[in-house]
Write a protein that holds these residues in place. Structure first.
Motif: not given
Length: 204
Positions: A86-90, A105-114, A98-103
């Motif tokens: 997670q990309r969070v604002l402190r 999966l088996a070494g592959t990075v994806y940005k989760a849709p908002s 929380p601002q954004d989320a990322f997955y």
């Protein structure tokens, strides 16, 4: 690359995976090598200040954190590992937002849709479905009206005559025939003046 374009991007650092594998202890280091970190505020993040060894208090700003991992990820099994970052604002005195989320999966990075993207996609899909349903209903109503419309009877004399013209010869009622035979018999002098039917009661 614009931030909205990152939803169409996936990232794999095969060299890192070969050398270090992937686990909860190094997944953030792996994420730092991705374009997601660079384009989503990584260079100005709390993470970057820590990486550079800055002594200033790192309590305000953007931070990337590991929000979750499945059992295989915790055991270092790359092929079936799942990490959630997670990309969070402190801000001081506030809970992290929380601002954004990322997955990963088996070494592959994806940005989760908002949530906005998900909501917009759901609305678009619903609108398309409703439009399709209405179109089919209108087509069905038009077809029903066409099927219920009275059909003009065929005319034996051709299409030039209006439909209300009737050129059929109706059968002569039998009582009329008996009366005609009786009248003819009286005129011919047949005793009793009774008529005898010599043909069918209905002419061909």
């Amino acid at each position: 690359m614009a931030l909205e374009d990152l939803a169409q991007v996936s990232f794999v650092n095969e060299d890192f995976l070969r050398k270090h594998g992937l686990s909860t202890s190094n997944v953030l280091d792996y994420f730092y090598t991705s374009p997601f970190y660079l384009r989503c505020g990584g260079p100005e993040s709390i993470n970057e200040r820590r990486r550079r060894g800055l002594r200033e208090a790192a309590t305000t700003g953007i931070e990337f954190v590991v929000a979750g991992a499945n059992a295989d990820a915790r055991e270092g099994l790359l092929a079936t590992s799942i990490f959630v970052l997670q990309r969070v604002l402190r801000r001081p005195g506030e809970s992290a937002t929380p601002q954004d989320a990322f997955y990963v999966l088996a070494g592959t990075v994806y940005k989760a849709p908002s949530l906005v993207d998900i909501f917009d996609g759901a609305l678009s899909q619903s609108a398309r479905a409703a439009s399709s349903i209405l179109k089919k209903q209108l087509e069905s109503m038009r077809q029903s009206k066409e099927d219920e419309a009275p059909q003009a009877p065929d005319s034996r004399l051709g299409d030039g005559w209006p439909a209300w013209c009737n050129f059929e010869r109706p059968a002569v009622p039998a009582v009329w025939l008996r009366g005609a035979f009786a009248d003819s018999a009286r005129r011919a002098g047949v005793p009793g003046g009774e008529a005898r039917e010599t043909g069918p009661s209905h002419p061909p």
